[in-house]
Design a protein around this motif. Structure first.
Motif, PDB file in Angstrom:
ATOM      1  N   LEU A   1      56.747  39.556  48.197  1.00  0.00           N
ATOM      2  CA  LEU A   1      55.661  40.479  47.862  1.00  0.00           C
ATOM      3  C   LEU A   1      55.057  40.185  46.496  1.00  0.00           C
ATOM      4  O   LEU A   1      53.856  40.395  46.285  1.00  0.00           O
ATOM      5  CB  LEU A   1      56.161  41.922  47.920  1.00  0.00           C
ATOM      6  N   SER A   2      55.872  39.710  45.547  1.00  0.00           N
ATOM      7  CA  SER A   2      55.335  39.378  44.223  1.00  0.00           C
ATOM      8  C   SER A   2      54.363  38.208  44.325  1.00  0.00           C
ATOM      9  O   SER A   2      53.287  38.224  43.700  1.00  0.00           O
ATOM     10  CB  SER A   2      56.469  39.055  43.242  1.00  0.00           C
ATOM     11  N   PHE A   3      54.730  37.208  45.106  1.00  0.00           N
ATOM     12  CA  PHE A   3      53.819  36.076  45.312  1.00  0.00           C
ATOM     13  C   PHE A   3      52.537  36.542  45.991  1.00  0.00           C
ATOM     14  O   PHE A   3      51.422  36.231  45.539  1.00  0.00           O
ATOM     15  CB  PHE A   3      54.515  35.015  46.166  1.00  0.00           C
TER      16      PHE A   3
ATOM     17  N   LEU B   1      46.749  38.079  45.888  1.00  0.00           N
ATOM     18  CA  LEU B   1      45.713  39.011  46.337  1.00  0.00           C
ATOM     19  C   LEU B   1      44.982  39.653  45.150  1.00  0.00           C
ATOM     20  O   LEU B   1      43.755  39.807  45.174  1.00  0.00           O
ATOM     21  CB  LEU B   1      46.333  40.090  47.225  1.00  0.00           C
ATOM     22  N   ILE B   2      45.735  40.025  44.107  1.00  0.00           N
ATOM     23  CA  ILE B   2      45.099  40.598  42.909  1.00  0.00           C
ATOM     24  C   ILE B   2      44.164  39.585  42.264  1.00  0.00           C
ATOM     25  O   ILE B   2      43.071  39.927  41.789  1.00  0.00           O
ATOM     26  CB  ILE B   2      46.177  41.060  41.902  1.00  0.00           C
ATOM     27  N   SER B   3      44.572  38.321  42.270  1.00  0.00           N
ATOM     28  CA  SER B   3      43.751  37.286  41.631  1.00  0.00           C
ATOM     29  C   SER B   3      42.434  37.057  42.362  1.00  0.00           C
ATOM     30  O   SER B   3      41.493  36.503  41.793  1.00  0.00           O
ATOM     31  CB  SER B   3      44.527  35.972  41.551  1.00  0.00           C
TER      32      SER B   3
ATOM     33  N   ASN C   1      43.685  27.045  43.571  1.00  0.00           N
ATOM     34  CA  ASN C   1      42.472  27.502  42.900  1.00  0.00           C
ATOM     35  C   ASN C   1      42.652  28.902  42.325  1.00  0.00           C
ATOM     36  O   ASN C   1      42.198  29.207  41.221  1.00  0.00           O
ATOM     37  CB  ASN C   1      41.290  27.498  43.858  1.00  0.00           C
ATOM     38  N   LEU C   2      43.310  29.772  43.089  1.00  0.00           N
ATOM     39  CA  LEU C   2      43.530  31.144  42.622  1.00  0.00           C
ATOM     40  C   LEU C   2      44.397  31.176  41.375  1.00  0.00           C
ATOM     41  O   LEU C   2      44.251  32.069  40.527  1.00  0.00           O
ATOM     42  CB  LEU C   2      44.183  31.976  43.729  1.00  0.00           C
ATOM     43  N   SER C   3      45.304  30.220  41.226  1.00  0.00           N
ATOM     44  CA  SER C   3      46.217  30.205  40.084  1.00  0.00           C
ATOM     45  C   SER C   3      45.771  29.271  38.973  1.00  0.00           C
ATOM     46  O   SER C   3      46.519  29.025  38.028  1.00  0.00           O
ATOM     47  CB  SER C   3      47.624  29.792  40.549  1.00  0.00           C
TER      48      SER C   3
ATOM     49  N   ALA D   1      48.019  35.520  39.622  1.00  0.00           N
ATOM     50  CA  ALA D   1      48.604  34.575  40.568  1.00  0.00           C
ATOM     51  C   ALA D   1      49.805  33.857  39.959  1.00  0.00           C
ATOM     52  O   ALA D   1      50.850  33.713  40.595  1.00  0.00           O
ATOM     53  CB  ALA D   1      47.559  33.555  41.013  1.00  0.00           C
ATOM     54  N   ASP D   2      49.667  33.413  38.710  1.00  0.00           N
ATOM     55  CA  ASP D   2      50.761  32.694  38.054  1.00  0.00           C
ATOM     56  C   ASP D   2      51.962  33.601  37.808  1.00  0.00           C
ATOM     57  O   ASP D   2      53.117  33.159  37.924  1.00  0.00           O
ATOM     58  CB  ASP D   2      50.278  32.105  36.721  1.00  0.00           C
ATOM     59  N   ALA D   3      51.686  34.862  37.491  1.00  0.00           N
ATOM     60  CA  ALA D   3      52.794  35.803  37.297  1.00  0.00           C
ATOM     61  C   ALA D   3      53.547  36.016  38.609  1.00  0.00           C
ATOM     62  O   ALA D   3      54.784  36.091  38.629  1.00  0.00           O
ATOM     63  CB  ALA D   3      52.264  37.141  36.773  1.00  0.00           C
TER      64      ALA D   3
END
Length: 229
Positions: free
Chosen positions: A21-23, A28-30, A49-51, A63-65
């Motif tokens: 879920l964290s991934f 999704l937030i990004s 791309n998102l990260s 995304a990185d977090a």
């Protein structure tokens, strides 16, 4: 003490859902700032791309977090895998757990390098491959060890079929994704529609790995119950 704290229940009901879920949440937030002010094109929702700071300057941190947290949470799981299977074959259990752990370390490196655009751009493809190959190979070894033990006891045929199918699917997806990178889009993923896009391939790969991870954890938990671990 640590053995009591890290139980099969904790792994399956807490650590694995948190990691997945964290991934997912981070990605999704990004997408919120990524698509801000423009129409949503799912073909552009490529994980790298998102990260990326360059492609998603206002959303890459989420995304990185998520990637980093996912890897960190799974490190104890790698140790749990080893402890659960060491009585079956200590050497193979160590090899599988180390391969899985190496994949996690590569994932953590991807998350931590996100803010450093120069280093990230040069290494992120290699690290992404290392993450997938190491983690998938580790899970393949671990699940294979469970299957080998079950077959010796006259069980495990269904599990063997599942392992073969998942391994083949992972290999196919990796082949297609690697070909996409090598041919710069002149492969299966030509972006004619979402289901033939690189983004779709990467998200399917994520989903298959999640299924694979839960399957390995369930199998290791069953071994622990039978062995009295």
């Amino acid at each position: 003490m640590g053995r009591r704290l890290l139980t099969a229940r904790t792994v399956q009901r807490v650590l694995l859902p948190i990691s997945s879920l964290s991934f997912l949440a981070g990605m999704l937030i990004s997408t919120v700032p990524y698509y801000a002010g423009q129409s949503i094109d799912l073909k552009r929702a490529i994980l790298s791309n998102l990260s990326s700071h360059g492609d998603n300057p206002h959303g890459y941190l989420a995304a990185d977090a998520g990637i980093t947290l996912c890897g960190v949470v799974l490190i104890p799981v790698a140790l749990w895998f080893f402890r659960g299977l060491q009585r079956v074959h200590r050497g193979l259990a160590a090899a599988g757990s180390l391969l899985f752990g190496a994949g996690l370390m590569a994932a953590i490196a991807i998350g931590l390098m996100g803010p450093f655009e120069a280093g990230y751009s040069a290494l992120h493809i290699d690290l992404a491959y290392a993450t997938f190959i190491s983690a998938a190979a580790g899970m393949l070894v671990l699940l294979g060890l469970v299957v080998w033990r079950a077959l010796r006891a006259g069980r495990g045929r269904a599990l063997l079929v599942m392992e073969v199918l998942l391994a083949c699917l992972l290999a196919l997806l990796f082949y297609l994704l690697a070909g996409e990178s090598a041919t710069h889009g002149k492969n299966f993923f030509d972006d004619r529609h979402f289901f033939q896009s690189l983004a779709f391939g990467e998200w399917v790969l994520f989903g298959v790995n999640v299924v694979y991870l839960f399957l390995v954890a369930h199998a290791v938990a069953e071994v622990g119950e039978r062995e009295g671990a």
